[in-house]
Write a protein that holds these residues in place. Structure first.
Motif, PDB file in Angstrom:
ATOM      1  N   UNK A  35      11.562  20.164  -6.271  1.00  0.00           N
ATOM      2  CA  UNK A  35      10.314  19.440  -6.053  1.00  0.00           C
ATOM      3  C   UNK A  35      10.455  17.989  -6.526  1.00  0.00           C
ATOM      4  N   UNK A  36       9.996  17.071  -5.705  1.00  0.00           N
ATOM      5  CA  UNK A  36      10.057  15.650  -6.062  1.00  0.00           C
ATOM      6  C   UNK A  36       8.743  14.960  -5.727  1.00  0.00           C
ATOM      7  N   UNK A  37       8.469  13.895  -6.457  1.00  0.00           N
ATOM      8  CA  UNK A  37       7.403  12.957  -6.084  1.00  0.00           C
ATOM      9  C   UNK A  37       8.105  11.745  -5.513  1.00  0.00           C
ATOM     10  N   UNK A  38       7.647  11.285  -4.335  1.00  0.00           N
ATOM     11  CA  UNK A  38       8.386  10.187  -3.712  1.00  0.00           C
ATOM     12  C   UNK A  38       7.436   9.249  -2.982  1.00  0.00           C
ATOM     13  N   UNK A  39       7.954   8.055  -2.714  1.00  0.00           N
ATOM     14  CA  UNK A  39       7.236   7.089  -1.892  1.00  0.00           C
ATOM     15  C   UNK A  39       8.242   6.315  -1.059  1.00  0.00           C
ATOM     16  N   UNK A  40       7.776   5.746   0.028  1.00  0.00           N
ATOM     17  CA  UNK A  40       8.625   4.930   0.897  1.00  0.00           C
ATOM     18  C   UNK A  40       8.247   3.472   0.699  1.00  0.00           C
ATOM     19  N   UNK A  41       9.250   2.662   0.373  1.00  0.00           N
ATOM     20  CA  UNK A  41       9.019   1.240   0.085  1.00  0.00           C
ATOM     21  C   UNK A  41       9.694   0.380   1.141  1.00  0.00           C
ATOM     22  N   UNK A  42       8.950  -0.572   1.665  1.00  0.00           N
ATOM     23  CA  UNK A  42       9.495  -1.528   2.627  1.00  0.00           C
ATOM     24  C   UNK A  42       9.525  -2.904   1.966  1.00  0.00           C
ATOM     25  N   UNK A  98      12.056   6.298  -2.751  1.00  0.00           N
ATOM     26  CA  UNK A  98      12.253   6.463  -4.194  1.00  0.00           C
ATOM     27  C   UNK A  98      11.785   7.861  -4.584  1.00  0.00           C
ATOM     28  N   UNK A  99      12.671   8.639  -5.219  1.00  0.00           N
ATOM     29  CA  UNK A  99      12.383  10.026  -5.578  1.00  0.00           C
ATOM     30  C   UNK A  99      12.451  10.247  -7.083  1.00  0.00           C
ATOM     31  N   UNK A 100      11.505  11.021  -7.615  1.00  0.00           N
ATOM     32  CA  UNK A 100      11.537  11.479  -8.987  1.00  0.00           C
ATOM     33  C   UNK A 100      11.430  13.008  -8.976  1.00  0.00           C
ATOM     34  N   UNK A 138       0.863  -1.178   0.000  1.00  0.00           N
ATOM     35  CA  UNK A 138       0.000   0.000   0.000  1.00  0.00           C
ATOM     36  C   UNK A 138       0.903   1.233   0.000  1.00  0.00           C
ATOM     37  N   UNK A 139       1.321   1.653  -1.193  1.00  0.00           N
ATOM     38  CA  UNK A 139       2.288   2.736  -1.333  1.00  0.00           C
ATOM     39  C   UNK A 139       1.581   4.079  -1.510  1.00  0.00           C
ATOM     40  N   UNK A 140       2.024   5.060  -0.776  1.00  0.00           N
ATOM     41  CA  UNK A 140       1.471   6.408  -0.856  1.00  0.00           C
ATOM     42  C   UNK A 140       2.498   7.329  -1.480  1.00  0.00           C
ATOM     43  N   UNK A 141       2.127   8.020  -2.548  1.00  0.00           N
ATOM     44  CA  UNK A 141       3.024   8.951  -3.228  1.00  0.00           C
ATOM     45  C   UNK A 141       2.724  10.371  -2.763  1.00  0.00           C
ATOM     46  N   UNK A 142       3.773  11.116  -2.427  1.00  0.00           N
ATOM     47  CA  UNK A 142       3.610  12.491  -1.962  1.00  0.00           C
ATOM     48  C   UNK A 142       4.601  13.411  -2.672  1.00  0.00           C
ATOM     49  N   UNK A 143       4.314  14.694  -2.606  1.00  0.00           N
ATOM     50  CA  UNK A 143       5.256  15.696  -3.096  1.00  0.00           C
ATOM     51  C   UNK A 143       6.150  16.130  -1.940  1.00  0.00           C
ATOM     52  N   UNK A 144       7.428  16.324  -2.243  1.00  0.00           N
ATOM     53  CA  UNK A 144       8.346  16.807  -1.214  1.00  0.00           C
ATOM     54  C   UNK A 144       9.337  17.768  -1.858  1.00  0.00           C
ATOM     55  N   UNK A 145       9.509  18.916  -1.224  1.00  0.00           N
ATOM     56  CA  UNK A 145      10.515  19.885  -1.660  1.00  0.00           C
ATOM     57  C   UNK A 145      11.819  19.567  -0.928  1.00  0.00           C
ATOM     58  N   UNK A 146      12.853  19.220  -1.678  1.00  0.00           N
ATOM     59  CA  UNK A 146      14.120  18.843  -1.061  1.00  0.00           C
ATOM     60  C   UNK A 146      15.135  19.973  -1.172  1.00  0.00           C
ATOM     61  N   UNK A 147      15.864  20.177  -0.086  1.00  0.00           N
ATOM     62  CA  UNK A 147      16.895  21.208  -0.046  1.00  0.00           C
ATOM     63  C   UNK A 147      18.178  20.685  -0.689  1.00  0.00           C
ATOM     64  N   UNK A 148      18.999  21.567  -1.280  1.00  0.00           N
ATOM     65  CA  UNK A 148      20.304  21.135  -1.796  1.00  0.00           C
ATOM     66  C   UNK A 148      21.167  20.622  -0.645  1.00  0.00           C
ATOM     67  N   UNK A 149      21.949  19.602  -0.905  1.00  0.00           N
ATOM     68  CA  UNK A 149      22.833  19.066   0.122  1.00  0.00           C
ATOM     69  C   UNK A 149      24.213  18.808  -0.472  1.00  0.00           C
TER      70      UNK A 149
END
Length: 270
Positions: free
Chosen positions: A208-215, A264-266, A120-131
């Motif tokens: 900006x990225x679309x991401x999900x957490x996979x176990x 996983x990030x796109x 049951x994967x949930x996809x969300x938007x996340x703004x990532x800072x430069x690192x």
């Protein structure tokens, strides 16, 4: 002396193989009758053909065997055999991991698991800072990713740096190629590091990225990729960069692949 037929029985090899060994100068007959071209072998060559067959059983190539015999080099033979043992150890480790995966799959089936399991994967938007990261990019086999990761850690400790986040892997290929993958391993480090200090340091851009957490095991990460890609299409976004994985929990923390946690990030734009 022995005829080629007799010698083939002694060495348990075909006469065709003996002719080939003659052709490549690996094992030449001691005498060839010029009238009928019959080949003859000596008593001394019995041990030689048996040694060749023994080394072949160990997995040595004919070219390697030829060099060893030509040079009568015991040290070279030792080096080849040590390398072969290392290859076998790697293969044994792979087979043990495979066996472990099969055992876990069997356990799931026995406890009522389905043929095809879904997360049951949930996809969300996340703004990532430069690192700031230390990285290495390579064309390599997928199974060698851990080797690249190890080299990046070596680079990091050699420069007296410390990790400030989990390992990341960026994938640049347009199509998947397990034998020749274009990837980059990145490890976040202290943001105060001077990027000009080394060509191995860089700023990993945010955005900006679309991401999900996979176990689950890495072999099933494709499910997460498919989910994110479909979400991007369904919600009117577009890919704006290469996808990357962040390994929150991996083999270093647990021996059970079902407990691996990967983000996983796109990178995307509207």
């Amino acid at each position: 002396m022995y005829t080629i037929g007799q010698f083939s029985k002694i060495g348990k090899v075909s006469t065709k193989t003996l002719r080939y060994y003659d052709q490549i100068d690996l094992l030449k007959p001691v005498y060839v009758d010029h009238e009928n071209q019959y080949r003859y072998y000596s008593d001394q060559q019995v041990l030689l053909i048996l040694l060749i067959l023994e080394l072949k059983e160990y997995g040595l190539k004919l070219e390697e065997i030829k060099v060893i015999l030509d040079q009568q080099n015991v040290e070279l033979l030792k080096e080849f055999l040590i390398n072969k043992i290392q290859d076998i150890d790697i293969e044994v480790e792979k087979n043990l991991k495979l066996r472990n995966s099969i055992d876990m799959k069997l356990s799931k089936i026995k406890s009522g698991g389905k043929l095809m399991e879904t997360n049951d994967l949930k996809v969300e938007l996340k703004e990532r800072e430069p690192i700031m990261v230390i990285s290495r990019r390579a064309m390599t086999r997928m199974e060698n990713v851990s080797v690249i990761i190890g080299k990046v850690f070596e680079d990091m400790y050699r420069m007296n740096l410390q990790p400030s986040g989990p390992v990341m892997t960026v994938y640049y290929d347009k199509e998947f190629d397990a034998e020749n993958t274009d990837l980059e391993v990145c490890i976040p480090v202290n943001n105060k590091v001077n990027v000009e200090k080394s060509d191995k340091l860089k700023v990993f851009k945010g955005g900006l990225t679309a991401y999900t957490k996979f176990v689950g095991p890495y072999s099933r990460l494709g499910e997460a990729y498919a989910k994110v890609m479909k979400w991007i299409e369904d919600n009117g976004y577009k890919n704006s960069g290469e996808p990357y994985d962040i390994y929150l929990t991996g083999p270093g923390a647990t021996s059970n692949p079902d407990e691996f946690v990967t983000e996983v990030y796109f990178p995307v734009t509207k």
